[in-house]
Design a protein around this motif. Structure first.
Motif, PDB file in Angstrom:
ATOM      1  N   THR A  83       0.857  -1.432  -0.209  1.00  0.00           N
ATOM      2  CA  THR A  83      -0.182   0.080  -0.090  1.00  0.00           C
ATOM      3  C   THR A  83       0.719   1.129  -0.037  1.00  0.00           C
ATOM      4  O   THR A  83       2.040   1.311   0.332  1.00  0.00           O
ATOM      5  CB  THR A  83      -0.896  -0.038   1.253  1.00  0.00           C
ATOM      6  OG1 THR A  83      -0.077   0.052   2.280  1.00  0.00           O
ATOM      7  CG2 THR A  83      -1.757  -1.183   1.367  1.00  0.00           C
ATOM      8  N   ASP A 140       0.445   3.847   2.043  1.00  0.00           N
ATOM      9  CA  ASP A 140       0.782   3.958   3.429  1.00  0.00           C
ATOM     10  C   ASP A 140       1.865   3.334   3.738  1.00  0.00           C
ATOM     11  O   ASP A 140       2.864   3.731   4.633  1.00  0.00           O
ATOM     12  CB  ASP A 140      -0.432   3.658   4.031  1.00  0.00           C
ATOM     13  CG  ASP A 140      -0.418   4.163   5.845  1.00  0.00           C
ATOM     14  OD1 ASP A 140       0.058   5.198   5.945  1.00  0.00           O
ATOM     15  OD2 ASP A 140      -0.218   3.103   6.669  1.00  0.00           O
ATOM     16  N   GLU A 141       2.234   1.943   3.627  1.00  0.00           N
ATOM     17  CA  GLU A 141       3.245   1.306   3.915  1.00  0.00           C
ATOM     18  C   GLU A 141       4.684   1.971   3.436  1.00  0.00           C
ATOM     19  O   GLU A 141       5.645   2.189   4.187  1.00  0.00           O
ATOM     20  CB  GLU A 141       3.118  -0.015   3.393  1.00  0.00           C
ATOM     21  CG  GLU A 141       2.272  -0.966   4.144  1.00  0.00           C
ATOM     22  CD  GLU A 141       2.207  -2.509   3.720  1.00  0.00           C
ATOM     23  OE1 GLU A 141       1.525  -3.327   4.293  1.00  0.00           O
ATOM     24  OE2 GLU A 141       2.800  -2.886   2.767  1.00  0.00           O
ATOM     25  N   LYS A 198       5.092   4.908   2.467  1.00  0.00           N
ATOM     26  CA  LYS A 198       5.328   6.238   2.940  1.00  0.00           C
ATOM     27  C   LYS A 198       6.302   6.209   4.271  1.00  0.00           C
ATOM     28  O   LYS A 198       7.087   6.784   4.649  1.00  0.00           O
ATOM     29  CB  LYS A 198       3.897   7.008   3.294  1.00  0.00           C
ATOM     30  CG  LYS A 198       3.408   7.744   2.144  1.00  0.00           C
ATOM     31  CD  LYS A 198       2.141   8.138   2.537  1.00  0.00           C
ATOM     32  CE  LYS A 198       1.395   8.855   1.288  1.00  0.00           C
ATOM     33  NZ  LYS A 198       0.100   9.471   1.624  1.00  0.00           N
ATOM     34  N   GLN A 199       5.799   5.031   5.082  1.00  0.00           N
ATOM     35  CA  GLN A 199       6.620   4.689   6.290  1.00  0.00           C
ATOM     36  C   GLN A 199       7.797   4.405   6.081  1.00  0.00           C
ATOM     37  O   GLN A 199       9.019   4.698   6.730  1.00  0.00           O
ATOM     38  CB  GLN A 199       5.616   3.503   7.140  1.00  0.00           C
ATOM     39  CG  GLN A 199       4.265   4.014   7.543  1.00  0.00           C
ATOM     40  CD  GLN A 199       3.828   2.698   8.197  1.00  0.00           C
ATOM     41  OE1 GLN A 199       4.118   2.015   9.119  1.00  0.00           O
ATOM     42  NE2 GLN A 199       2.681   2.244   7.847  1.00  0.00           N
TER      43      GLN A 199
END
Length: 72
Positions: free
Chosen positions: A54, A56-57, A59-60
């Motif tokens: 994803t 979101d993953e 981005k981390q």
């Protein structure tokens, strides 16, 4: 699953399969990442550094990597 980058726990990469959309590290974009569709035999050059499920993953992961090179 998770991995640790510079003391920061982030999602572990996964092995994409035919037709999977995945997110990867890419200096070609100001945001530091991009997305690609996996196709057997057509491996994205940037996939060598990992593939995440994803946005979101990834981005981390990018934030953790940037912390490694952040001036003290």
């Amino acid at each position: 699953r998770t991995i640790t980058i510079n003391g920061i726990e982030v999602p572990a990469p996964f092995e994409p399969k035919e037709g999977d959309l995945y997110w990867h590290i890419s200096p070609e974009y100001m945001i530091g990442y991009g997305a690609s569709m996996y196709s057997d035999g057509n491996v994205d050059t940037w996939q060598q550094f990992g593939a995440w499920r994803t946005e979101d993953e990834i981005k981390q992961v990018v934030a953790a990597l940037r912390s490694v090179f952040k001036p003290q």
